[in-house]
Design a protein around this motif. Structure first.
Motif, PDB file in Angstrom:
ATOM      1  N   ARG A  68      33.359  18.839 -11.718  1.00 37.25           N
ATOM      2  CA  ARG A  68      34.079  19.864 -12.397  1.00 37.25           C
ATOM      3  C   ARG A  68      34.565  20.822 -11.504  1.00 37.25           C
ATOM      4  O   ARG A  68      34.845  21.833 -11.818  1.00 37.25           O
ATOM      5  CB  ARG A  68      32.962  20.427 -13.535  1.00 37.25           C
ATOM      6  N   TRP A  69      34.328  20.446 -10.279  1.00 38.06           N
ATOM      7  CA  TRP A  69      35.099  21.626  -9.071  1.00 38.06           C
ATOM      8  C   TRP A  69      36.483  22.030  -9.528  1.00 38.06           C
ATOM      9  O   TRP A  69      37.328  21.135  -9.516  1.00 38.06           O
ATOM     10  CB  TRP A  69      34.833  21.021  -7.742  1.00 38.06           C
ATOM     11  N   PRO A  70      37.116  23.047  -9.484  1.00 36.56           N
ATOM     12  CA  PRO A  70      36.229  24.366  -9.189  1.00 36.56           C
ATOM     13  C   PRO A  70      35.634  24.920 -10.552  1.00 36.56           C
ATOM     14  O   PRO A  70      34.743  26.210 -10.374  1.00 36.56           O
ATOM     15  CB  PRO A  70      37.391  25.300  -8.596  1.00 36.56           C
ATOM     16  N   ASP A  71      36.037  24.267 -11.677  1.00 37.51           N
ATOM     17  CA  ASP A  71      35.373  24.776 -12.928  1.00 37.51           C
ATOM     18  C   ASP A  71      33.855  25.123 -13.033  1.00 37.51           C
ATOM     19  O   ASP A  71      33.406  25.792 -13.870  1.00 37.51           O
ATOM     20  CB  ASP A  71      35.962  24.188 -14.012  1.00 37.51           C
ATOM     21  N   TRP A  87      39.220  34.321  -6.988  1.00 34.46           N
ATOM     22  CA  TRP A  87      38.653  33.817  -8.149  1.00 34.46           C
ATOM     23  C   TRP A  87      38.531  34.381  -9.305  1.00 34.46           C
ATOM     24  O   TRP A  87      38.555  35.746  -9.217  1.00 34.46           O
ATOM     25  CB  TRP A  87      37.093  33.674  -7.411  1.00 34.46           C
ATOM     26  N   PHE A  88      38.379  33.515 -10.193  1.00 34.74           N
ATOM     27  CA  PHE A  88      38.116  34.416 -11.632  1.00 34.74           C
ATOM     28  C   PHE A  88      39.417  35.517 -11.840  1.00 34.74           C
ATOM     29  O   PHE A  88      39.155  36.687 -12.346  1.00 34.74           O
ATOM     30  CB  PHE A  88      36.708  35.100 -11.760  1.00 34.74           C
ATOM     31  N   PRO A 120      25.188  23.003  -4.851  1.00 37.71           N
ATOM     32  CA  PRO A 120      26.125  22.397  -5.494  1.00 37.71           C
ATOM     33  C   PRO A 120      27.448  22.954  -5.522  1.00 37.71           C
ATOM     34  O   PRO A 120      27.713  24.411  -5.370  1.00 37.71           O
ATOM     35  CB  PRO A 120      25.603  22.245  -7.033  1.00 37.71           C
ATOM     36  N   GLY A 121      28.618  22.462  -5.185  1.00 36.75           N
ATOM     37  CA  GLY A 121      29.937  23.067  -5.208  1.00 36.75           C
ATOM     38  C   GLY A 121      30.317  23.608  -3.950  1.00 36.75           C
ATOM     39  O   GLY A 121      31.347  24.357  -3.543  1.00 36.75           O
ATOM     40  N   ILE A 122      29.512  23.614  -2.824  1.00 36.08           N
ATOM     41  CA  ILE A 122      30.004  23.897  -1.336  1.00 36.08           C
ATOM     42  C   ILE A 122      30.034  22.633  -0.637  1.00 36.08           C
ATOM     43  O   ILE A 122      29.301  21.872  -0.534  1.00 36.08           O
ATOM     44  CB  ILE A 122      28.735  24.649  -0.806  1.00 36.08           C
ATOM     45  N   ALA A 171      34.860  23.124   3.725  1.00 35.90           N
ATOM     46  CA  ALA A 171      36.062  22.429   3.320  1.00 35.90           C
ATOM     47  C   ALA A 171      36.705  22.648   1.907  1.00 35.90           C
ATOM     48  O   ALA A 171      37.630  22.250   1.767  1.00 35.90           O
ATOM     49  CB  ALA A 171      35.825  21.020   3.697  1.00 35.90           C
ATOM     50  N   GLN A 172      35.937  23.540   1.432  1.00 34.92           N
ATOM     51  CA  GLN A 172      36.760  24.128   0.302  1.00 34.92           C
ATOM     52  C   GLN A 172      36.160  25.568  -0.199  1.00 34.92           C
ATOM     53  O   GLN A 172      35.115  25.826   0.205  1.00 34.92           O
ATOM     54  CB  GLN A 172      36.598  23.107  -0.943  1.00 34.92           C
ATOM     55  N   PRO A 173      36.994  26.439  -0.919  1.00 38.55           N
ATOM     56  CA  PRO A 173      36.617  27.635  -0.989  1.00 38.55           C
ATOM     57  C   PRO A 173      35.392  27.761  -1.974  1.00 38.55           C
ATOM     58  O   PRO A 173      34.973  27.021  -2.817  1.00 38.55           O
ATOM     59  CB  PRO A 173      37.840  28.313  -1.678  1.00 38.55           C
ATOM     60  N   TRP A 174      34.796  28.883  -1.901  1.00 38.01           N
ATOM     61  CA  TRP A 174      33.629  29.195  -3.116  1.00 38.01           C
ATOM     62  C   TRP A 174      33.698  30.760  -3.404  1.00 38.01           C
ATOM     63  O   TRP A 174      34.379  31.549  -2.838  1.00 38.01           O
ATOM     64  CB  TRP A 174      32.253  29.083  -2.338  1.00 38.01           C
ATOM     65  N   PRO A 175      33.019  31.052  -4.668  1.00 39.64           N
ATOM     66  CA  PRO A 175      33.310  32.523  -4.838  1.00 39.64           C
ATOM     67  C   PRO A 175      33.144  33.590  -4.322  1.00 39.64           C
ATOM     68  O   PRO A 175      33.822  34.602  -4.144  1.00 39.64           O
ATOM     69  CB  PRO A 175      32.513  32.531  -6.145  1.00 39.64           C
ATOM     70  N   GLY A 176      31.835  33.358  -3.500  1.00 43.53           N
ATOM     71  CA  GLY A 176      31.395  34.601  -2.684  1.00 43.53           C
ATOM     72  C   GLY A 176      31.977  34.821  -1.552  1.00 43.53           C
ATOM     73  O   GLY A 176      31.594  35.969  -0.541  1.00 43.53           O
ATOM     74  N   MET A 177      32.947  33.935  -0.956  1.00 39.02           N
ATOM     75  CA  MET A 177      33.430  34.014   0.210  1.00 39.02           C
ATOM     76  C   MET A 177      34.144  35.535   0.508  1.00 39.02           C
ATOM     77  O   MET A 177      34.794  35.833  -0.504  1.00 39.02           O
ATOM     78  CB  MET A 177      34.657  32.700   0.539  1.00 39.02           C
ATOM     79  N   ALA A 178      34.239  35.680   1.834  1.00 35.23           N
ATOM     80  CA  ALA A 178      34.918  37.049   2.207  1.00 35.23           C
ATOM     81  C   ALA A 178      36.692  36.685   1.824  1.00 35.23           C
ATOM     82  O   ALA A 178      36.975  35.363   1.879  1.00 35.23           O
ATOM     83  CB  ALA A 178      35.045  37.330   3.600  1.00 35.23           C
ATOM     84  N   ARG A 179      37.120  37.762   1.690  1.00 38.04           N
ATOM     85  CA  ARG A 179      38.629  37.359   1.041  1.00 38.04           C
ATOM     86  C   ARG A 179      39.544  37.688   2.242  1.00 38.04           C
ATOM     87  O   ARG A 179      40.687  37.172   2.384  1.00 38.04           O
ATOM     88  CB  ARG A 179      38.985  38.364   0.054  1.00 38.04           C
ATOM     89  N   THR A 180      39.324  38.769   2.954  1.00 39.61           N
ATOM     90  CA  THR A 180      40.124  38.939   4.194  1.00 39.61           C
ATOM     91  C   THR A 180      39.129  39.764   5.170  1.00 39.61           C
ATOM     92  O   THR A 180      38.003  40.071   4.848  1.00 39.61           O
ATOM     93  CB  THR A 180      41.566  39.662   3.832  1.00 39.61           C
ATOM     94  N   LEU A 181      39.688  40.314   6.269  1.00 41.19           N
ATOM     95  CA  LEU A 181      39.318  41.383   7.118  1.00 41.19           C
ATOM     96  C   LEU A 181      39.778  42.618   6.754  1.00 41.19           C
ATOM     97  O   LEU A 181      41.037  42.576   6.588  1.00 41.19           O
ATOM     98  CB  LEU A 181      39.201  40.894   8.513  1.00 41.19           C
ATOM     99  N   TYR A 182      39.142  43.681   6.764  1.00 43.31           N
ATOM    100  CA  TYR A 182      39.953  45.084   6.418  1.00 43.31           C
ATOM    101  C   TYR A 182      40.981  45.524   7.421  1.00 43.31           C
ATOM    102  O   TYR A 182      41.978  46.108   7.280  1.00 43.31           O
ATOM    103  CB  TYR A 182      38.881  46.027   6.546  1.00 43.31           C
TER     104      TYR A 182
END
Ligand code: WTA
Length: 658
Positions: free
Chosen positions: A43-46, A75-76, A448-450, A473-484
């Motif tokens: 069911r990834w990413p759902d 995400w979300f 699971p999911g990582i 090899a695939q994104p996950w919700p808690g990942m950093a979004r960028t560098l400031y």
């Protein structure tokens, strides 16, 4: 066999053998159905809705994962929420006002309990105070505080009004504070007069004063009076006493601001491959969902638990697993100020005993210290309340793992060895304690999911037992979004190495080397880049080297780590000086002092080796790998490719003298 620390190896105990989770643990665990691995894959990413469902949303999200602009994932999306509402208000509404939220254990034996109502009141009042100072949504507020309750209060107050916080570890230097405030363009600072270090009053405010001198921007500073009469201080222009400010807003409430799931919750500076610290950006929805989910599934925390992560909130571990994760779940989180050996070496076990702690989470560096101090310290206390133990920060070898299980966990507690990073936001590799077998020395399978993989330089999976690069090899919700500091830097630092944009392949590179076994269990070996991990803290070798190179008389420097199973990693600095500069104690002292001033005492080298030249390749590159081997007493490879091979012998002789 006796190793160099004098530890007896008991050859009859196969230290690395796997352990199944005990039935009594499984019976009560939050996650016990192994179908979860399959479910997340199918069911990834759902599947990540499961994590988002642990939160209360002001507005439901429309899409779980938006991947149109990789590697800048969202995400979300469309969802709105407030982190402080999730950590406070909703628990009050659920009738849990009098439930303990934070149990604080101060350095001088002070004890304070904040119920969810107390914490909510303190957060609301301070949020109102921040507004009075002019803090608006999206203004970065820097928090430079030791482990006192005002730190999580200030974090949640920032979250309440939508102002991202940037927590700077209180032990870092004035320069380090100034650099981070400057980089984040932060005009608000919350700090304190000082704090106790092993019973002595230590002046924090003077570090702040020094930092402010170098800052171009005006700064409004709130000062917590931690030391009272032990360290009288005077407030200058733009400085406010925390208690006075809060008193003016006594009893006020502040409506939590609805934040977009992708709005920044906080910034956290960490070391990367360049000399400059990097501002890692975490957002509200994905981060909070991922930390809540892992606090529940990996750390097995329940609302009625007393849970203790003995880290410092100044690093990511404390953000995710002292503050946001446990409070989002409505549990009781213990927070302690001080060190594990003051006033005595049983401090932690006394706290576990008195608070009947259910789940305890710490770092291998601490476990190694406990082991050295001896089993008599934990043995003085009743630790039978413990149900689960965790570790994070660096690899734990099987001996300390077994010691932890035996002497802290009474032989029966499962251990989760959790691998993650500032950039992953939350745990990404670990066993699920109610399902998986534990293998001492190995973190475990990806959650699971990582999709964590150990690959060779081309990105192909390595064979079991072979060393490779740890990628996701695939994104996950808690990942950093960028560098400031910028999107480009974010791509170069983490994505360029293993991605193939032409084929829309985006793989995150962790900077770690690892191996994987037949069961998919990952063992993390350490960094492959210019980062060293000292007592579970990340330091950039380049940052330290550039500080040394600025010392009068120094030509250049190379910094490496010396590591072993049992000892903390030590920093070795190889330094060459100018011809007319005699490398003596004075130079050595200025090197140490400069590092303490620029970064903090955590980066102080254990050994400084002077050498007329650093070993270099014919093209002039410093051979750091070789210097690392020298520091670690490893067999040296072929040195004939060096321009100056004779220098290696001289350096070795110098080290032997140390
Ligand atoms: C190391 C701390 C082996 C690793 C949460 C990683 C580990 C770096 C483990 C991140 C573990 C963390 N086993 N190594 N269980 N956990 N590390 O950003 O090198 O301070 O890249 O985050 O710590 O450190 P950071």
């Amino acid at each position: 066999m006796v190793d160099r620390n004098g530890w007896e190896e008991d050859a009859s105990v196969p230290t690395g053998s796997p352990h199944s989770p005990p039935a009594s643990f499984v019976e009560q665990a939050n996650v016990t159905n192994e179908a979860i691995y399959e479910e997340f894959e199918e069911r990834w990413p759902d599947c990540w809705e499961r994590a988002a469902d642990l939160l209360s949303w002001d507005r439901p999200y429309e899409t779980v994962l938006e991947d149109g602009n990789a590697p800048f994932y969202e995400w979300f999306t469309g969802g709105e929420l407030n982190a402080s509402y999730n950590c406070l208000d909703r628990h009050l509404e659920a009738g849990r006002k009098t439930h303990a939220a934070i149990r604080w254990e101060g350095k001088r034996g002070e004890r304070e309990t904040y119920t969810y109502q107390d914490l909510a009141t303190a957060v609301n009042e301070f949020a109102a105070a921040l507004r009075e100072l002019g803090v608006e949504e999206d203004d970065v507020v820097t928090l430079y505080l030791p482990m006192i309750p005002e730190l999580p209060i200030a974090m949640l107050a920032c979250a309440r009004i939508g102002a991202p916080h940037s927590v700077v570890f209180a032990g870092l230097s004035a320069d380090a504070l100034a650099t981070r405030m400057e980089a984040a363009d932060s005009e608000y600072l919350v700090t304190c007069d000082g704090y106790y270090r092993r019973g002595d009053a230590f002046n924090q405010k003077s570090k702040v004063d020094n930092a402010r001198i170098t800052l171009e921007q005006d700064v409004e500073t709130v000062v917590v009076d931690r030391l009272g009469e032990d360290l009288p201080h005077v407030l200058g222009d733009g400085e406010y006493d925390y208690d006075d400010l809060v008193e003016r807003h006594a009893g006020e409430t502040v409506e939590p601001v609805s934040r977009d799931a992708e709005d920044m919750l906080f910034l956290m500076y960490t070391s990367g491959t360049t000399g400059e610290p990097k501002g890692v950006v975490h957002t509200t929805g994905g981060y909070l969902a991922h930390v809540a989910w892992t606090t529940r599934s990996v750390l097995d925390v329940k609302p009625e638990d007393t849970y203790w992560c003995a880290a410092d909130i100044g690093w990511i571990t404390g953000h995710s697993y002292i503050v946001y994760g446990p409070l989002a779940l409505g549990t009781t989180t213990v927070m302690y100020e001080g060190t594990p050996d003051y006033p005595d070496r049983d401090r932690l076990w006394e706290i576990v005993d008195r608070n009947a702690v259910d789940v305890f989470y710490t770092a291998p560096t601490a476990i190694r210290a406990f082991m050295k101090w001896g089993e008599e310290y934990p043995a003085q206390h009743d630790l039978s309340s413990l149900r689960l133990l965790g570790t994070v920060g660096e690899a734990i070898s099987s001996r300390p793992w077994n010691w932890y299980r035996e002497h802290i966990g009474g032989g029966g507690c499962p251990i989760v060895d959790t691998w993650w990073q500032t950039e992953t936001g939350a745990i990404t590799i670990s066993t699920l304690p109610g399902i998986d077998e534990m293998k001492p020395g190995s973190a475990g399978p990806p959650l699971p999911g990582i999709d964590a993989r150990v690959v060779d330089a081309e990105g192909a999976d390595v064979d079991p037992g072979e060393t490779g690069y740890l990628t996701i090899a695939q994104p996950w919700p808690g990942m950093a979004r960028t560098l400031y500091d910028g999107d480009d830097q974010y791509r170069t630092e983490y994505w360029d190495q293993f991605s193939d944009p032409d084929h829309d392949r985006w793989w995150y590179f962790s900077g770690d080397a690892a191996t994987v076994d037949e069961d998919g269990y990952i063992t993390v070996l350490g960094r492959v880049d210019d980062v060293i991990n000292v007592s579970g803290r990340r330091l950039s070798t380049m940052e330290i080297e550039s500080v040394i190179a600025d010392v009068d008389g120094v030509v250049e420097a190379a910094v490496v780590g010396r590591s072993s199973d049992i000892e903390d990693t030590e920093i070795y600095a190889y330094v060459s000086t100018e011809g007319d500069c005699e490398p003596d104690e004075t130079v050595r002292e200025s090197i140490t002092e400069s590092i303490e001033a620029a970064i903090g005492s955590i980066a102080r080298p254990e050994v400084v080796i002077f050498t007329p030249e650093l070993p270099k390749t014919r093209s002039g590159k410093i051979m750091r790998r070789l210097l690392e081997d020298v520091a670690n007493d490893n067999q040296l490879g072929d040195t004939s490719a060096l321009r100056n091979p004779e220098i290696v012998g001289e350096i070795q002789a110098e080290i032997r003298q140390e």
